[in-house]
Design an enzyme around this catalytic site. Structure first.
Site, short mmCIF file in Angstrom:
data_model
loop_
_atom_site.label_atom_id
_atom_site.label_comp_id
_atom_site.label_asym_id
_atom_site.label_seq_id
_atom_site.Cartn_x
_atom_site.Cartn_y
_atom_site.Cartn_z
N GLY A 117 -28.59 0.61 22.50
CA GLY A 117 -29.45 1.59 23.13
C GLY A 117 -28.64 2.75 23.68
O GLY A 117 -27.43 2.62 23.92
N CYS A 118 -29.28 3.88 23.90
CA CYS A 118 -28.54 5.07 24.35
C CYS A 118 -27.96 4.89 25.74
O CYS A 118 -26.75 5.05 25.94
CB CYS A 118 -29.43 6.30 24.26
SG CYS A 118 -31.02 6.17 25.11
N TYR A 119 -28.79 4.54 26.72
CA TYR A 119 -28.27 4.30 28.06
C TYR A 119 -27.28 3.14 28.06
O TYR A 119 -26.25 3.18 28.74
CB TYR A 119 -29.40 3.97 29.03
CG TYR A 119 -30.23 5.13 29.49
CD1 TYR A 119 -29.68 6.17 30.24
CD2 TYR A 119 -31.59 5.19 29.20
CE1 TYR A 119 -30.46 7.23 30.68
CE2 TYR A 119 -32.38 6.25 29.65
CZ TYR A 119 -31.80 7.26 30.38
OH TYR A 119 -32.57 8.31 30.83
N ALA A 120 -27.61 2.10 27.29
CA ALA A 120 -26.73 0.93 27.23
C ALA A 120 -25.36 1.31 26.69
O ALA A 120 -24.33 0.82 27.16
CB ALA A 120 -27.36 -0.16 26.37
N SER A 121 -25.32 2.19 25.69
CA SER A 121 -24.04 2.65 25.15
C SER A 121 -23.19 3.28 26.25
O SER A 121 -22.00 2.99 26.37
CB SER A 121 -24.26 3.67 24.03
OG SER A 121 -24.89 3.07 22.91
#
Length: 317
Positions: A117-121
């Site tokens: 995921g973007c935030y997770a990255s």
């Protein structure tokens, strides 16, 4: 003669699918399989194209992504899933090759890859190296702040934000996921090996794409007191030689000459920048990336390049 790979994008009309299409423009090593518009949701037509492909990208809601995987009837087709559905599944490679050599090797040989995921990255890029180095305790009560452009919320949000009748509230930053149940939290915890989920405060703002994710740390609460310089050195060594993840000078240096950390400067790229700021008592570790790039379509294409033995930068900025 170079091999040509057959590619199918299931869910190609969504934001991530369209961006993957854009990144394939001009590539002679790929043959894109297209589905008729009226058959986009026809399981039999999708099944046919999935099984014809060498690699299928899933740009679908979670339930539909799981259904698509069940349509595979051969041992050849490889799946790259951009949904949340398989990110914590141990049978799927986690598509962040810069995290470790093991992550990269798994992607190289995997039949199934889950794109982060973007935030997770952004969060994992900041936290994983510090946990791995024994600096950050696995039971640290982490807080994560993130700000993103509105494109990360998909086509409906984009339509609202770009409408002539945009609500007044949409002109300001808006915090959301207030119940602490954001869909990226499970992978943030698992991939970093944390005992507890972080507090996560995401904000969507009135610009198209790009994001900053930041993690504040009190050095007195680490496994032992570490200086800002030691934390920066740990991050720099971890990502040394990476083509898409760059650790900037302590405090941001010339990259942040005015002392501000804007979120949209990497839009359109697959780059990620890591910043270590603050002082020896309080350290802020932050990542900057494009939520549509390293946070979605760019990461998916990077994983595909690795899977088929190409330079990972092929077709990416």
């Amino acid at each position: 003669m170079k091999q040509s790979y057959k590619i199918f994008i299931d869910g190609g009309e969504g934001t991530t699918g369209l961006k993957i299409h854009e990144r394939f423009a001009g590539r002679q090593d790929l043959e894109l399989l297209h589905i008729d518009e009226e058959k986009r949701k026809d399981p039999q037509e999708r099944k046919k194209l999935i099984n014809q492909s060498d690699i299928t990208f899933l740009c679908l809601p979670d339930a539909a992504a799981r259904e698509a995987v069940a349509l595979v009837e051969n041992n050849r087709t490889r799946i790259i899933d951009a949904s949340t559905a398989h990110r914590t599944d141990p049978d799927w490679a986690y598509g962040f090759p810069e995290l470790s050599e093991d992550h990269r090797r798994r992607i190289e040989t995997a039949k199934r890859v889950a794109v982060p995921g973007c935030y997770a990255s952004g969060f994992i890029a900041c936290v994983y190296p510090l946990v791995k180095a024994g600096i950050l305790p696995t039971d640290y009560p982490l807080t994560c702040h993130g700000v993103s452009g509105y494109s990360g919320a998909g086509k409906k949000m984009i339509a609202v934000m770009e409408s002539d009748e945009k609500p007044e509230a949409c002109y300001s930053p808006r915090q959301y996921a207030l119940s602490q149940t954001h869909k990226h939290l499970p992978e943030m915890q698992k991939i970093c090996g944390l005992e507890y989920r972080p507090m996560f405060n995401p904000i969507v703002d009135d610009y198209y794409s790009g994001m900053v994710v930041s993690v504040p740390l009190h050095t007195r609460c680490l496994t032992k007191p570490f200086t800002l310089e030691q934390i920066h050195e740990t991050m720099a060594v971890h990502y040394q030689g990476c083509k898409f993840v760059k650790v900037r000078e302590p405090g941001g240096g010339k990259t942040l000459e005015d002392g501000f950390l804007p979120a949209n400067t990497l839009a359109g790229t697959n780059l990620m920048e890591i910043f270590v700021c603050g002082n020896d008592d309080q350290v802020l570790v932050a990542s900057r990336l494009d939520n549509l790039g390293k946070g979605a379509s760019g990461a998916a294409v990077q994983c595909m390049n690795i899977m088929i033995g190409l330079d990972e930068t092929t077709g990416l900025l």
